[in-house]
Design a protein around this motif. Structure first.
Motif, PDB file in Angstrom:
ATOM      1  N   LEU A 117      52.153  32.354  22.725  1.00 51.05           N
ATOM      2  CA  LEU A 117      52.066  33.464  23.681  1.00 51.05           C
ATOM      3  C   LEU A 117      53.262  34.393  23.559  1.00 51.05           C
ATOM      4  N   LEU A 118      54.444  33.823  23.460  1.00 50.23           N
ATOM      5  CA  LEU A 118      55.646  34.647  23.347  1.00 50.23           C
ATOM      6  C   LEU A 118      55.691  35.369  22.006  1.00 50.23           C
ATOM      7  N   ARG A 119      55.216  34.722  20.943  1.00 47.90           N
ATOM      8  CA  ARG A 119      55.169  35.407  19.642  1.00 47.90           C
ATOM      9  C   ARG A 119      54.222  36.604  19.678  1.00 47.90           C
ATOM     10  N   VAL A 120      53.091  36.445  20.342  1.00 48.33           N
ATOM     11  CA  VAL A 120      52.137  37.559  20.445  1.00 48.33           C
ATOM     12  C   VAL A 120      52.748  38.705  21.229  1.00 48.33           C
ATOM     13  N   VAL A 121      53.443  38.378  22.331  1.00 47.30           N
ATOM     14  CA  VAL A 121      54.080  39.428  23.136  1.00 47.30           C
ATOM     15  C   VAL A 121      55.123  40.172  22.318  1.00 47.30           C
ATOM     16  N   VAL A 181      45.185  37.015  25.064  1.00 45.40           N
ATOM     17  CA  VAL A 181      46.412  36.232  24.951  1.00 45.40           C
ATOM     18  C   VAL A 181      47.633  37.105  25.218  1.00 45.40           C
ATOM     19  N   HIS A 182      47.617  38.325  24.695  1.00 48.79           N
ATOM     20  CA  HIS A 182      48.730  39.255  24.910  1.00 48.79           C
ATOM     21  C   HIS A 182      48.883  39.587  26.391  1.00 48.79           C
ATOM     22  N   VAL A 222      53.845  46.504  29.794  1.00 43.91           N
ATOM     23  CA  VAL A 222      52.756  46.163  30.700  1.00 43.91           C
ATOM     24  C   VAL A 222      52.068  47.409  31.237  1.00 43.91           C
ATOM     25  N   TYR A 223      52.728  48.573  31.172  1.00 44.37           N
ATOM     26  CA  TYR A 223      52.129  49.809  31.670  1.00 44.37           C
ATOM     27  C   TYR A 223      51.117  50.349  30.674  1.00 44.37           C
TER      28      TYR A 223
END
Length: 518
Positions: free
Chosen positions: A140-144, A112-113, A517-518
């Motif tokens: 999804l945004l909360r997980v990010v 999900v992340h 993301v890296y």
């Protein structure tokens, strides 16, 4: 030797399967922990005294095209340690498998992340439903956001530049690690104080690549006085070219006198050109009024207040940068001009026929665009006195004076020759700009001081003064291998991420999607 596939191999480590059923829409698997006891979260002592059990529902990775729900038979233990305040606690699992209060297993939460990082909210939710991972865009945004804030290695070489939240209104700052080729931080604005505060916490930085604006330079000088500042080479070359275009704008009256076009015959103008010429006459009246006030000693601010014009426009008028008569826009034929030139040289000079051939190659424009190009090309080859009466824009003149002579038509060659003979100061400015470009390409730093002295006495004196003020950073740009190109590339990626989220993402979400993301 191959190992047999057991049902327990399909569930997270540390669990065993008690029962598995399929109701058509999802697969429901009942599991329980394989360990006999659990550690108390308060005192850490191990307990095996089970007081009760309850069912915990957890989502897991899909199986055979169906979503999976785990029914975890969770146990409550009693802590026997005398001084522990926690008497009853729920068993804890490995954090890499299932964390307390979680509704998803760690491996599903990782998926999900990654979906949220790659696609954002709504697109990721749509794609997740196809993967049989039912999750909402808000989740999804909360997980990010929850998993953001990844630590980065302390950089020693960074690039810093601004980026637009909303062009001409609000800007932010991006900082990149040039050695590891990755962004490491986004700042909410481009104020020098904000950049200085962040840089003060990174004393190990030795090299800072930046643009030529004074804000970041001042922040670096205060926060990291020992660091070497490097001006961006692309901006240096672009600023030099812009300085030459400004020099051409300042000299447009001399240019028109040199080519014998000080008087415009309005009867020979097209409708579009006549509108531009009338606008030029109105601008000349405004220019004369502002120049008259300036000669009487009024400041730019006073002139702006009296006339109602912006200070930027008043400044341009006083610098002589607002005297173009005809302004040209980029044509849809720009990409096809080499092919048209080849056809013209080969003898194919019918505009309609050229348009039909060009349309077969994918050209989307109308026939009128091509026929007008053919007419202009036909007239340019006559090279008589009348063809020189139409003065191009300052941008066009700057381009004609800097491109190779073998690419010019006969009329354009005569035009450039007339300008070079009548306005030698423009030739000097052009040669100085070409010399500056060559100096950067060949890393000839020893020639910089002499160039600055020569340029200060020319039409590009403003650019030369800027180079002199920022001499240390310009010298480093010429001699060093570092530049800010990587940062510009990361800004392009940041703009893509921002537009994917319809410009509504806050800085923490933008940083998570760009940096983590890296």
């Amino acid at each position: 030797m191959q190992n047999a596939l057991k049902p327990s191999n399909l569930v997270p480590a540390g669990f065993e399967v008690v029962n598995a059923v399929t109701d058509g829409a999802a697969t429901v698997v009942t599991v329980r922990a394989t360990n006999r006891g659990s550690a108390c979260p308060c005192c850490g002592s191990l307990s095996e005294r089970v007081r009760s059990r309850y069912c915990r529902r957890v989502g897991d990775l899909p199986l055979a095209g169906r979503p999976v729900r785990l029914l975890v038979s969770a146990r409550r233990f009693q802590c026997d340690f005398v001084s522990c305040k926690q008497r009853i606690f729920t068993e804890r699992y490995d954090s890499a498998v299932l964390v307390p209060w979680a509704r998803r297993t760690a491996r599903l939460d990782y998926v999900v992340h990654q979906l949220g990082l790659a696609l954002g909210g709504r697109p990721a939710a749509s794609f997740a439903s196809r993967l049989m991972v039912p999750v909402s865009n808000d989740t999804l945004l909360r997980v990010v956001r929850r998993r953001s804030g990844k630590a980065f290695a302390p950089p020693s070489v960074i690039g810093i530049d601004d980026w637009a939240w909303r062009r001409n209104q609000r800007y932010g700052t991006i900082i990149c690690d040039l050695e590891r080729r990755r962004p490491i931080r986004l700042l909410p604005d481009r104020e020098p104080a904000t950049a200085e505060a962040w840089l003060s916490g990174q004393p190990q930085i030795t090299i800072v690549a930046r643009d030529r604006g004074g804000g970041y330079g001042g922040a670096v000088a205060k926060a990291l006085p020992q660091a070497t500042q490097v001006a961006d080479r692309w901006h240096l070359m672009e600023n030099a070219s812009q300085a030459f275009r400004d020099a051409v704008r300042k000299s447009m009256r001399q240019v028109r006198a040199a080519i014998g076009a000080t008087v415009i015959n309005a009867d020979l103008l097209t409708s579009a050109e006549r509108l531009q010429y009338e606008g030029y006459l109105r601008r000349e009246d405004t220019n004369a009024a502002i120049l008259k006030q300036s000669e009487s000693g009024a400041s730019i601010r006073e002139i702006s207040r009296v006339t109602g014009h912006s200070r930027g426009m008043v400044r341009k008028i006083l610098r002589g940068q607002r005297s173009d008569i005809f302004r040209v826009r980029e044509s849809s034929l720009e990409l096809h001009l080499p092919w048209l030139d080849e056809q013209w040289v080969a003898g194919h000079r019918n505009g309609a026929e050229l348009w039909r051939r060009l349309k077969a190659l994918g050209f989307q424009g109308s026939m009128r665009v091509v026929t007008e190009w053919a007419t202009r090309r036909r007239r340019s080859e006559k090279a008589d006195a009348e063809s020189l009466q139409r003065v191009p824009s300052a941008r066009t003149i700057a381009r004609l004076m800097t491109v190779g002579r073998d690419t010019l038509s006969k009329a354009e060659t005569l035009l450039v020759a007339a300008i070079e003979g009548g306005v030698p100061s423009l030739v000097e400015a052009r040669d100085l700009v070409a010399k500056f470009h060559t100096m950067i390409r060949k890393k000839a730093m020893a020639e910089l001081d002499l160039w600055v002295e020569q340029a200060k006495a020319s039409l590009i004196t403003s650019f030369a003064n800027g180079v002199a003020r920022d001499r240390a950073a310009v010298s480093a740009a010429i001699s060093s291998s570092w530049s800010n190109g990587q940062t510009e590339g990361q800004i392009t990626k940041l703009k893509l991420v921002k537009r994917q989220m319809y410009g509504r993402a806050k800085i923490d979400l933008l940083q998570a999607r760009l940096v983590d993301v890296y």
